[in-house]
Design an enzyme around this catalytic site. Sequence first.
Site, PDB file in Angstrom:
ATOM      1  N   CYS A 194       5.146  12.289  -2.136  1.00  0.00           N
ATOM      2  CA  CYS A 194       4.472  13.562  -1.888  1.00  0.00           C
ATOM      3  C   CYS A 194       5.383  14.300  -0.914  1.00  0.00           C
ATOM      4  CB  CYS A 194       3.057  13.344  -1.354  1.00  0.00           C
ATOM      5  SG  CYS A 194       2.910  12.101  -0.060  1.00  0.00           S
ATOM      6  N   GLY A 197       5.014  11.197   2.238  1.00  0.00           N
ATOM      7  CA  GLY A 197       4.864   9.831   1.755  1.00  0.00           C
ATOM      8  C   GLY A 197       3.874   9.027   2.573  1.00  0.00           C
ATOM      9  N   LEU A 198       2.902   9.719   3.181  1.00  0.00           N
ATOM     10  CA  LEU A 198       1.947   9.060   4.066  1.00  0.00           C
ATOM     11  C   LEU A 198       0.504   9.185   3.587  1.00  0.00           C
ATOM     12  CD1 LEU A 198       3.422  10.257   7.496  1.00  0.00           C
ATOM     13  CD2 LEU A 198       3.781   8.058   6.364  1.00  0.00           C
ATOM     14  N   GLY A 199       0.255  10.016   2.580  1.00  0.00           N
ATOM     15  CA  GLY A 199      -1.114  10.234   2.121  1.00  0.00           C
ATOM     16  C   GLY A 199      -1.261  10.100   0.621  1.00  0.00           C
ATOM     17  N   LYS A 246     -18.054   4.298 -13.834  1.00  0.00           N
ATOM     18  CA  LYS A 246     -19.450   4.684 -14.057  1.00  0.00           C
ATOM     19  C   LYS A 246     -19.503   6.085 -14.669  1.00  0.00           C
ATOM     20  CE  LYS A 246     -21.130   0.950 -12.176  1.00  0.00           C
ATOM     21  NZ  LYS A 246     -21.823  -0.073 -12.985  1.00  0.00           N
ATOM     22  N   ALA A 261     -18.952   0.386  -1.255  1.00  0.00           N
ATOM     23  CA  ALA A 261     -19.120   0.468  -2.708  1.00  0.00           C
ATOM     24  C   ALA A 261     -17.794   0.760  -3.401  1.00  0.00           C
ATOM     25  CB  ALA A 261     -20.135   1.557  -3.057  1.00  0.00           C
ATOM     26  N   GLU A 269     -15.301  -3.943 -15.390  1.00  0.00           N
ATOM     27  CA  GLU A 269     -15.033  -2.609 -14.854  1.00  0.00           C
ATOM     28  C   GLU A 269     -13.529  -2.339 -14.790  1.00  0.00           C
ATOM     29  OE1 GLU A 269     -18.745  -1.685 -11.858  1.00  0.00           O
ATOM     30  OE2 GLU A 269     -17.307  -3.223 -11.257  1.00  0.00           O
TER      31      GLU A 269
END
Length: 283
Positions: A194, A197-199, A246, A261, A269
């Site tokens: 990005c 390169g951190l997120g 889902k 969750a 799944e």
Amino acid sequence: MGAITTSISLAFTNTTFPLRNDGSFRKKSFMGMGISKKRDSFSCKISAIGRIGESLTLDQKLSTNDNKMEEYNVAMKRMMRNPYEYHHDLGMNYRQITDGLIVGSQPQKPDDIVHLKEEQNVAYILNLQQDSDIEYWGIDLKSVIKRCKELDIRHMRRPAKDFDPDSLRSGLPKSVSSLEWAISEGKGKVYVHCTAGLGRAPAVAIAYMFWFCGMNLDTAYNTLTSKRPCGPNKKAIRGATYDLAKNDPWKEPFENLPDHAFADIADWERKLIKERVCALRGT
């Protein structure tokens, strides 16, 4: 008057950076630095470009870049709530996460593409930046893409808005689809980036490891952040996982679910997620 480019190249080898007890880098010890890893050594390239005859002097341009970095890092700390910083002036930095996957900051010039090809055998680049990100830092993306074509590197883009977990969540399935396809081709390593390169980039890599490599979210997250200290948004990854697993109109809103969750998923799944992500190839 014509443009004159001045470059400064510094190489540091056999350099040891301070480590935490768990083996990971201390904050700021490598951000903006490690270009390549050979055994326990790292190299760093620093470049400065100035043009004679333009309205700004080199000192003024460096000051402007410092302001951009400060603004960016302030925004990143406020929006992502982590202590990490991006140092554009120190050039491209990255870490290899798995045998075929590298996560890092934006390539800034065509020479960075040459480095990735020659030093890391990169065959694919997945760019998660928006056009506004590239313009903000003054990157000549056309020249970067041109060098990719010359070196037979496949350049792909899956833009997501910086510091925006909703944009990241909605974009993760297609981004992971591109990453999974490139890795499965097996022609070379995939460089995911990005801006810093951190997120966004580490989030895509973590989601890939979670969905395709049999890890739960915490294992994938810890595997990556132990190699590249960063703070990608876990909730966005869980949200994307929920969206894929889902897919029915009567499902409970993700925001109503507990914090743990979809930090892990059942085998059925994971199979469903893989099928849905792979079906996004080429879209």
